[in-house]
Design an enzyme around this catalytic site. Structure first.
Site, PDB file in Angstrom:
ATOM      1  N   ASP A  67     -10.231 -49.606  -9.249  1.00 31.22           N
ATOM      2  CA  ASP A  67      -9.815 -48.328  -9.832  1.00 31.22           C
ATOM      3  C   ASP A  67      -8.688 -48.522 -10.836  1.00 31.22           C
ATOM      4  OD1 ASP A  67      -7.896 -49.005  -7.950  1.00 31.22           O
ATOM      5  OD2 ASP A  67      -8.240 -47.284  -6.660  1.00 31.22           O
ATOM      6  N   ASN A 135      -5.274 -40.766   3.638  1.00 36.63           N
ATOM      7  CA  ASN A 135      -6.303 -39.729   3.835  1.00 36.63           C
ATOM      8  C   ASN A 135      -7.715 -40.335   3.899  1.00 36.63           C
ATOM      9  OD1 ASN A 135      -6.815 -40.411   1.195  1.00 36.63           O
ATOM     10  ND2 ASN A 135      -6.421 -38.378   0.332  1.00 36.63           N
ATOM     11  N   HIS A 137      -9.026 -42.442   1.694  1.00 36.76           N
ATOM     12  CA  HIS A 137      -9.685 -42.758   0.419  1.00 36.76           C
ATOM     13  C   HIS A 137      -9.888 -44.255   0.252  1.00 36.76           C
ATOM     14  CE1 HIS A 137      -5.600 -42.706  -1.939  1.00 36.76           C
ATOM     15  NE2 HIS A 137      -5.984 -43.949  -1.845  1.00 36.76           N
ATOM     16  N   GLU A 142     -11.561 -39.775  -3.268  1.00 33.94           N
ATOM     17  CA  GLU A 142     -10.820 -38.873  -2.397  1.00 33.94           C
ATOM     18  C   GLU A 142     -11.778 -38.193  -1.404  1.00 33.94           C
ATOM     19  OE1 GLU A 142      -7.748 -39.017  -2.252  1.00 33.94           O
ATOM     20  OE2 GLU A 142      -6.680 -38.749  -4.146  1.00 33.94           O
TER      21      GLU A 142
HETATM   22  C1  GLP Z   1      -4.068 -46.434  -3.770  1.00 34.88           C
HETATM   23  C2  GLP Z   1      -5.231 -47.224  -4.416  1.00 34.88           C
HETATM   24  C3  GLP Z   1      -6.201 -47.717  -3.379  1.00 34.88           C
HETATM   25  C4  GLP Z   1      -5.425 -48.359  -2.263  1.00 34.88           C
HETATM   26  C5  GLP Z   1      -4.683 -47.290  -1.515  1.00 34.88           C
HETATM   27  C6  GLP Z   1      -3.779 -47.815  -0.412  1.00 34.88           C
HETATM   28  O1  GLP Z   1      -4.046 -45.080  -4.113  1.00 34.88           O
HETATM   29  N1  GLP Z   1      -5.933 -46.523  -5.404  1.00 34.88           N
HETATM   30  O2  GLP Z   1      -7.131 -48.610  -3.972  1.00 34.88           O
HETATM   31  O3  GLP Z   1      -6.308 -48.991  -1.367  1.00 34.88           O
HETATM   32  O4  GLP Z   1      -3.973 -46.431  -2.370  1.00 34.88           O
HETATM   33  O5  GLP Z   1      -2.629 -48.387  -0.947  1.00 34.88           O
HETATM   34  P1  GLP Z   1      -1.573 -49.189  -0.091  1.00 34.88           P
HETATM   35  O6  GLP Z   1      -2.203 -50.498   0.212  1.00 34.88           O
HETATM   36  O7  GLP Z   1      -0.395 -49.312  -1.001  1.00 34.88           O
HETATM   37  O8  GLP Z   1      -1.291 -48.392   1.126  1.00 34.88           O
END
Ligand code: GLP
Length: 241
Positions: A67, A135, A137, A142
């Site tokens: 992403d 959440n 995702h 989302e």
């Molecule tokens: C972000 C990214 C995701 C990631 C998630 C968790 O919003 N777009 O690809 O897996 O949040 O992030 P973290 O590993 O910092 O908790």
């Protein structure tokens, strides 16, 4: 689904890195899709260490990324372009021509999505690395994203904007939109490794492990995949007992 519970973050990072290295040793031109965020950070550090010991060669791999925010400059410290170069690509021997990142500065985001999806279709992903949002995702898919979704522009939820605002100067600076690979695109990968660390991920992991696929929690779509490895740091894993 194979669940690997680890007792600390270093172990999670090492297990993930070792799985990636195994796959590259079996297939040097592995097509791998990387994730950003704090969870995979240690895995990148381990991969760099192993590369420096000359025990892994990234020269033939083809990379994609899950992403990217829309509407920020590539050189912005919060872009995933910046994250990947700063924390990984600049330290290994990946061929820059084999890096496929989504363009945060695109003027035609729909076209960017179609092109990316086409590139993945031409070079299907062998190994997908995923983190998970609080959440549920995956990527920026989302809650209530279709399980067949493809690469597309997405409006970020208020929850995600709020959570990710800690990385920006203030909440107004957080982009409201992003491009993400779709859940359908994720499910088409041959193998998936999901990393989860921290208590705040435990609800999402519990739903993945214990409930049926449900669009309100995107990560549960992964239950449909027959080659899924979940690597948990014990705080996120405690809930499975
Ligand atoms: C972000 C990214 C995701 C990631 C998630 C968790 O919003 N777009 O690809 O897996 O949040 O992030 P973290 O590993 O910092 O908790």
């Amino acid at each position: 689904m194979l669940i690997i519970e680890t007792s600390n973050y270093t172990e999670l990072s090492k297990r993930a890195a070792n799985l990636v290295i195994d796959e590259i040793s079996k297939k040097p031109n592995l097509r791998i899709c990387f994730a950003t965020g704090k969870t995979p950070f240690g895995m990148y550090e381990e991969l760099i260490k192993t590369y420096k010991k000359k025990k892994v060669d990234f020269s033939k791999i083809i990379s994609f990324n899950l992403d990217e925010y829309l509407g920020i400059k590539k050189e912005n410290k919060n872009s995933y372009f910046y994250y990947m170069h700063e924390n990984f690509f600049n330290h290994i021997n990946i061929n820059k021509k084999n890096i496929n990142l989504l363009d945060s500065e695109t003027k035609d985001s729909k076209k960017e999505c179609l092109l990316y999806e086409r590139k993945i279709k031409e070079k299907p992903i062998d190994l997908m690395i995923l983190g998970v949002g609080v959440n549920g995702h995956i990527g920026f898919n989302e809650p209530f994203s279709s399980f067949n979704s493809k690469t597309r522009v997405i409006e970020l939820s208020d929850e995600t904007i709020k959570r990710n605002s800690k990385y920006f100067r203030n909440i107004q600076n957080v982009p409201k939109k992003a491009i993400t690979i779709g859940i359908g695109t994720v499910l088409n990968s041959k193998k998936i490794i999901l990393l989860a660390s921290g208590k705040d991920k435990s609800e999402a992991i519990k739903k993945l492990i214990k409930t049926k696929p449900d669009k309100s929690c995107p990560v549960t779509a992964l239950r449909k995949h027959d080659n899924l490895i979940v690597i948990l740091h014990k705080e996120a894993g405690r809930i499975i007992r």
